[in-house]
Write a protein that holds these residues in place. Structure first.
Motif, mmCIF file in Angstrom:
data_model
loop_
_atom_site.group_PDB
_atom_site.id
_atom_site.type_symbol
_atom_site.label_atom_id
_atom_site.label_comp_id
_atom_site.label_asym_id
_atom_site.label_seq_id
_atom_site.Cartn_x
_atom_site.Cartn_y
_atom_site.Cartn_z
ATOM 1 N N TYR A 82 0.475 -1.142 0.054
ATOM 2 C CA TYR A 82 0.160 0.109 -0.039
ATOM 3 C C TYR A 82 0.618 1.241 0.056
ATOM 4 C CZ TYR A 82 -3.792 -3.250 1.117
ATOM 5 O OH TYR A 82 -4.587 -4.311 0.936
ATOM 6 N N ILE A 83 1.986 1.140 0.384
ATOM 7 C CA ILE A 83 2.944 2.559 0.128
ATOM 8 C C ILE A 83 4.209 2.349 -0.611
ATOM 9 C CG2 ILE A 83 4.380 3.970 1.785
ATOM 10 C CD1 ILE A 83 2.625 2.942 4.251
ATOM 11 N N ALA A 116 5.533 10.138 -2.630
ATOM 12 C CA ALA A 116 5.098 9.108 -1.704
ATOM 13 C C ALA A 116 3.673 8.820 -2.143
ATOM 14 C CB ALA A 116 4.925 9.509 -0.271
ATOM 15 N N LYS A 117 3.196 7.571 -2.322
ATOM 16 C CA LYS A 117 1.929 7.180 -2.871
ATOM 17 C C LYS A 117 1.340 6.229 -1.798
ATOM 18 C CE LYS A 117 -0.201 4.904 -6.736
ATOM 19 N NZ LYS A 117 0.240 4.395 -8.181
ATOM 20 N N PHE A 118 0.167 6.431 -1.626
ATOM 21 C CA PHE A 118 -0.564 5.534 -0.469
ATOM 22 C C PHE A 118 -1.896 5.125 -1.182
ATOM 23 C CE2 PHE A 118 1.407 9.232 1.544
ATOM 24 C CZ PHE A 118 2.295 8.664 2.229
ATOM 25 N N TYR A 119 -2.153 3.809 -1.014
ATOM 26 C CA TYR A 119 -3.442 3.020 -2.108
ATOM 27 C C TYR A 119 -4.343 3.165 -0.955
ATOM 28 C CZ TYR A 119 -1.678 1.279 -6.263
ATOM 29 O OH TYR A 119 -1.155 1.144 -7.407
ATOM 30 N N TRP A 120 -5.457 3.345 -1.259
ATOM 31 C CA TRP A 120 -6.823 3.309 -0.380
ATOM 32 C C TRP A 120 -7.017 1.757 -0.402
ATOM 33 C CZ3 TRP A 120 -10.581 7.877 -1.383
ATOM 34 C CH2 TRP A 120 -9.731 9.186 -1.132
ATOM 35 N N TYR A 129 -5.857 5.753 -5.023
ATOM 36 C CA TYR A 129 -4.647 5.951 -4.125
ATOM 37 C C TYR A 129 -4.778 7.740 -4.000
ATOM 38 C CZ TYR A 129 -3.124 7.418 -8.875
ATOM 39 O OH TYR A 129 -2.986 8.013 -10.121
ATOM 40 N N ASN A 131 -1.615 10.642 -3.606
ATOM 41 C CA ASN A 131 0.028 10.692 -3.558
ATOM 42 C C ASN A 131 0.124 11.951 -3.254
ATOM 43 O OD1 ASN A 131 -0.059 12.314 -5.941
ATOM 44 N ND2 ASN A 131 0.027 10.510 -7.207
#
Length: 190
Positions: A82-83, A116-120, A129, A131
């Protein structure tokens, strides 16, 4: 604007149909730690800044900014499912003219930003996502016949991004910053 939306829909359709990969239905999308992407975005940070100046001066400014959108490339390494952490390079070309015939300035903007990327969520064929990127924009060009350089702060917040496909995915993102308010592209996970 219509061309950007048509290109975004075509990108999503092509990448969705080219999504042949091994999938584990219980675990969501297959974990692949590397991701590269290429995209085009419109209504960028520079576009908004230049038009804000015209708004504040109630249209009395003598410069009409013409910016052509940003082309961006990105690499991310996912520390887990996820990150992702990595970097973004972005390029935008612009010119300023009192009218369409009288050119006053030309600029090329290059941007470098850690990302930085964060998936929901990240399912086998679809992901959502957010970012964030912060860095610097380097501008070079000519203004009234003289060479000029600029260094500006740069940022991008991709508020909501949707991607569809398998290992090759198309995406559409709504955000604010250097990469554009509306951004569309393709990404490859390996």
């Amino acid at each position: 604007m219509r061309r950007v939306l048509i290109a975004a829909i075509a990108t999503l359709a092509i990448s969705f149909s080219a999504s042949a990969q091994a999938i584990s239905a219980q675990q969501g999308a297959e974990y692949r730690p590397h991701e590269v992407s290429l995209s085009y975005g419109y209504i960028t940070q520079q576009f908004l800044f230049n038009n804000f100046i015209n708004l504040v001066t109630l249209g009395q400014g003598d410069i009409e900014p013409l910016l052509f959108g940003a082309v961006s490339g990105e690499y991310l390494y996912f520390v887990n499912k996820y990150i992702g952490l990595g970097g973004t390079l972005s390029y935008e070309h612009g010119r300023e003219a009192p009218n369409k015939r009288d050119l006053k300035a030309r600029f090329h903007y290059g941007t470098v930003m850690p990302t930085a990327k964060f998936y929901w969520f990240n399912r086998p064929y679809v992901g959502m996502y957010t970012n964030i990127s912060v860095g610097a924009t380097f501008g070079v060009g000519t203004k009234n016949g003289e060479f000029e350089t600029r260094i500006l702060p740069a940022f991008h917040l991709g508020a909501v991004g949707l991607e569809a496909g398998g290992q090759l995915r198309g995406f559409l993102e709504v955000g604010f910053g250097v990469k554009g308010f509306i951004q569309a592209g393709i990404r490859y996970k390996f």
